[in-house]
Design an enzyme around this catalytic site. Structure first.
Site, PDB file in Angstrom:
ATOM      1  N   LYS A   1       0.842  -1.194   0.000  1.00  8.36           N
ATOM      2  CA  LYS A   1       0.000   0.000   0.000  1.00  8.36           C
ATOM      3  C   LYS A   1       0.881   1.249   0.000  1.00  8.36           C
ATOM      4  CE  LYS A   1      -4.248  -1.698   0.252  1.00  8.36           C
ATOM      5  NZ  LYS A   1      -5.253  -1.432  -0.796  1.00  8.36           N
TER       6      LYS A   1
ATOM      7  N   ASP B   1      -0.362  -0.456  -4.561  1.00  7.87           N
ATOM      8  CA  ASP B   1      -1.714   0.108  -4.627  1.00  7.87           C
ATOM      9  C   ASP B   1      -1.704   1.475  -3.953  1.00  7.87           C
ATOM     10  OD1 ASP B   1      -4.385   0.719  -4.617  1.00  7.87           O
ATOM     11  OD2 ASP B   1      -5.045  -1.090  -3.565  1.00  7.87           O
TER      12      ASP B   1
ATOM     13  N   GLU C   1      -1.957  -0.283  -8.754  1.00  7.96           N
ATOM     14  CA  GLU C   1      -3.400  -0.131  -8.646  1.00  7.96           C
ATOM     15  C   GLU C   1      -3.770   1.310  -8.314  1.00  7.96           C
ATOM     16  OE1 GLU C   1      -6.281  -2.437  -5.973  1.00  7.96           O
ATOM     17  OE2 GLU C   1      -4.672  -3.852  -6.360  1.00  7.96           O
TER      18      GLU C   1
ATOM     19  N   ASP D   1      -9.177   0.066  -9.712  1.00  6.55           N
ATOM     20  CA  ASP D   1      -9.961  -0.598  -8.679  1.00  6.55           C
ATOM     21  C   ASP D   1     -11.164   0.302  -8.372  1.00  6.55           C
ATOM     22  OD1 ASP D   1     -11.046  -1.675  -6.403  1.00  6.55           O
ATOM     23  OD2 ASP D   1      -9.228  -1.642  -5.197  1.00  6.55           O
TER      24      ASP D   1
ATOM     25  N   LYS E   1     -14.042  -6.640  -7.434  1.00  8.60           N
ATOM     26  CA  LYS E   1     -14.333  -7.032  -6.050  1.00  8.60           C
ATOM     27  C   LYS E   1     -15.804  -7.388  -5.956  1.00  8.60           C
ATOM     28  CE  LYS E   1     -10.761  -4.311  -3.830  1.00  8.60           C
ATOM     29  NZ  LYS E   1     -10.438  -3.003  -3.220  1.00  8.60           N
TER      30      LYS E   1
HETATM   31 MG    MG Z   1      -7.144  -1.481  -4.393  1.00  7.49          MG
END
Ligand code: MG
Length: 367
Positions: A161, A189, A215, A240, A264
């Site tokens: 992240k 991401d 991402e 995303d 997702k």
């Molecule tokens: Mg993501």
């Protein structure tokens, strides 16, 4: 036939092992809903929803009211009429997690009634998947330490992240690559955390450390900027937050704004929509990731079935249950093995055998 006789909805709150930080905020709990559907023969289907306020503008409470509004219409419906279920759910405004929780329970029931695992019903493409493990935002040094720990636990793919400050983000990737060596896959991401110029700078720098993909570098709605960034970036771009379901995917495809799409189940509003999104992407050569929100092993197991079912799921980020300090599922569910290998149970339905029902707070019952 498998006629819906009873629908229950529960609230579920599970503690995380440690506070989890991404560019958009910090969380300490997974706060979810669980749906149980019982058919006339007494077969039970389970499903989970993990609402995200930031991404989906939904909460546990809005999910519960959504279920309350559709439950009476679902009673008496045959779960094999999945299109009928979908039609009823489509009348719910927003609340994608609710729709996915209900469709998950429905597929669990279809599997139990036909004696087949859900992944065989949906496509049955592969027997296992390999998930990454996510490293939440901390100082670069602490993240490098977490990375080494994750590799020691057996993971081969790290999802890092990023999205705070560009210099720190570059340092994070540099220290992590140094700490884990060249054999580990690193994907990052930014969770919408960068501005265009920062994104260009960071991506060009971290490309030196062999990053598989990035991402959501920019805010969800900035598709023109994403398209421009994608043309300039040495690292493939995955969207995303920009894509919930097929409508947004069409816009991304039209603008050539991404190399990959992260699907997702909590964004799409159902398993069927998620399947169609994967097929749509496949038709234009865009490979997909299956990601997750804050699902426990129940929802993650649905994700693993989905990932095993479809050819176009190339990347797997199904690790939310591994970040939890406590478990709802006591027996069954997707396995986690060395190397980040996950396998859906081969038994009928989802393969959830026992739940710690004392962790579930009943909020709704319709029969
Ligand atoms: Mg993501």
């Amino acid at each position: 036939m498998s006629i819906i006789r009873r629908i229950e909805a529960f609230e579920l709150k599970l503690r995380l092992r440690e506070p989890f930080r991404i560019a958009m905020g910090v969380s300490e709990y997974s706060h979810n809903i669980v749906v149980r559907i019982v058919d006339k023969e007494g077969n039970v289907g389970w499903g989970e929803g993990s609402p995200s306020l930031r991404v989906n503008r939904e909460t546990v409470e809005s999910n519960l009211s959504a279920i309350e509004s559709v439950a009476p219409k679902l009673l008496g419906v045959d779960v094999f009429g999945i299109e009928r279920v979908r039609e009823i759910l489509s009348r719910v405004e927003g609340n994608p997690s609710t729709k996915t929780a209900v469709e998950t329970a429905v597929f669990d029931l279809i599997g139990k009634n036909t004696g087949r695992p859900v992944f065989k019903l949906l496509g049955g493409y592969r027997d296992y998947v390999i998930t990454d493990i996510t490293l939440g935002i901390k100082s670069p040094e602490d993240m490098a330490r977490d990375a080494v720990r994750a590799v020691k636990r057996g993971f081969r793919i790290l999802k890092v992240k990023l999205g705070t400050s560009p210099d720190e983000d570059i340092e994070r990737v540099r220290l992590i690559r140094e700490a884990v060596g060249d054999d580990i896959i690193i994907r990052v991401d930014a969770n919408q955390g960068w501005k265009f110029d920062d994104a260009i700078r960071v991506l060009n720098k971290i490309a030196d450390y062999n990053v598989e993909l990035c991402e959501q570098p920019l805010p969800a709605g900035e598709l023109e900027a994403l398209a421009e960034l994608r043309r300039l970036s040495p690292i493939p771009i995955m969207v995303d937050e920009s894509v919930h379901g097929m409508l947004e995917a069409l816009k991304v495809i039209e603008r050539e704004a991404a190399d990959y799409i992260n699907i997702k189940l909590m964004k799409t509003g159902g398993i069927i929509e998620a399947m169609h999104l994967a097929y749509l992407a496949e038709s234009v050569g865009i490979k997909c990731m299956i990601g997750c929100m804050g699902e426990s092993l129940l929802g993650i197991t649905m994700g693993v079935h989905f990932a095993q079912a479809l050819k176009n799921i190339e990347f797997v980020d199904l690790d939310a249950d591994l970040l939890l300090a406590e478990s709802l599922v006591e027996k069954g569910g997707a396995s986690i093995e060395k190397g980040g290998i996950r396998r859906a149970p081969s038994m009928p339905g989802l393969g959830i055998e026992a739940l710690a029902e004392n962790k579930l707070r009943l909020r709704l019952r319709k029969e």
